[in-house]
Design an enzyme around this catalytic site. Structure first.
Site, PDB file in Angstrom:
ATOM      1  N   VAL A  44     -19.261  33.680  17.641  1.00  0.00           N
ATOM      2  CA  VAL A  44     -18.449  34.504  18.700  1.00  0.00           C
ATOM      3  C   VAL A  44     -17.129  34.995  18.135  1.00  0.00           C
ATOM      4  O   VAL A  44     -16.971  36.018  18.398  1.00  0.00           O
ATOM      5  CB  VAL A  44     -18.399  33.815  20.248  1.00  0.00           C
ATOM      6  CG1 VAL A  44     -17.485  34.777  21.160  1.00  0.00           C
ATOM      7  CG2 VAL A  44     -19.780  33.567  20.805  1.00  0.00           C
ATOM      8  N   CYS A  45     -16.346  34.026  17.682  1.00  0.00           N
ATOM      9  CA  CYS A  45     -14.931  34.181  17.067  1.00  0.00           C
ATOM     10  C   CYS A  45     -14.951  35.242  16.052  1.00  0.00           C
ATOM     11  O   CYS A  45     -14.242  36.292  15.912  1.00  0.00           O
ATOM     12  CB  CYS A  45     -14.381  33.294  16.963  1.00  0.00           C
ATOM     13  SG  CYS A  45     -13.853  32.040  18.330  1.00  0.00           S
TER      14      CYS A  45
END
Length: 218
Positions: A44-45
């Site tokens: 996600v990051c």
């Protein structure tokens, strides 16, 4: 005590992918957006950092610098940048703070003081609360904080929208309603009398006794 809006953003010195910085000095006389991550090479990051790279010019137009932080060394950040570019097509041109000793994460109340002093052996779940965004003003005060779970990617269009509102309301005695976007009507604050509102804004619509709307000031 947790950091609150209008608190002074803690100052610090740290190594980044763009060299060593002193945070308040780096901010200068503009705005800053500090966004944090629990670990490098997390899915996600990786998407978020790529989106921010693609929006860099949008923040620059608003006199706002962007800076990332992740609980890992700078060397890992530099390797991670290649993955971010592969995924998003955007080159990371903003600094990424190395926080392998957890100093900044603790300073910004994203990790408790008892969490040790090294990123070694820590999993993303150990650092799950390092998922915050801080908008900091030229006065070095915190203007906004948001914290997201690891499984929910951040909406950086919303960060831009909030930044637009923060800057507009800093310059004029107005507030922005829910879902406001650039160019839409704004709310006149209670500190402005009806007479003064007419002089300042050329008129208004009294929707409710306590809610007066007017065109966005230029």
């Amino acid at each position: 005590m947790p950091l609150r809006i209008n608190d002074t953003a803690p100052d610090f010195s740290a190594d980044t992918t763009e060299g060593r910085i002193s945070f308040h000095e780096w901010i200068g006389d503009g705005y800053a957006v500090l966004f944090s991550h629990p670990k490098d090479f997390t899915p996600v990051c990786t998407t978020e950092l790529g989106i921010m790279a693609g929006l860099a010019d949008q923040f620059e137009r608003r006199n706002a610098k962007i800076i990332g932080i992740s609980v890992d060394p700078v060397e890992d950040h530099n390797r991670w940048k290649a993955d971010i570019e592969t995924l998003s097509g955007n080159t990371v041109g903003y600094p990424m703070i190395g926080d392998s000793d957890l100093t900044v994460a603790k300073l910004y109340e994203m990790l408790p003081a008892s969490e040790g002093s090294s990123s070694e052996g820590r999993t993303p779940m150990d650092n799950a609360t390092v998922r915050s965004v801080f908008i900091i003003g030229p006065d070095k005060k915190i203007k906004l904080t948001l914290t997201y779970p690891m499984t929910t990617g951040r909406n950086f269009d919303e960060i831009l929208r909030a930044l637009d509102s923060i800057q507009l309301t800093a310059d004029h005695q107005v507030a922005t309603p829910a879902n406001w976007k650039q160019g839409e009507d704004v709310i006149i604050t209670a500190a402005v009398s009806n007479e003064d509102a007419k002089l300042r804004f050329g008129g208004f619509d009294a929707v409710l006794p306590y809610l007066r709307k007017t065109a966005q000031p230029v």
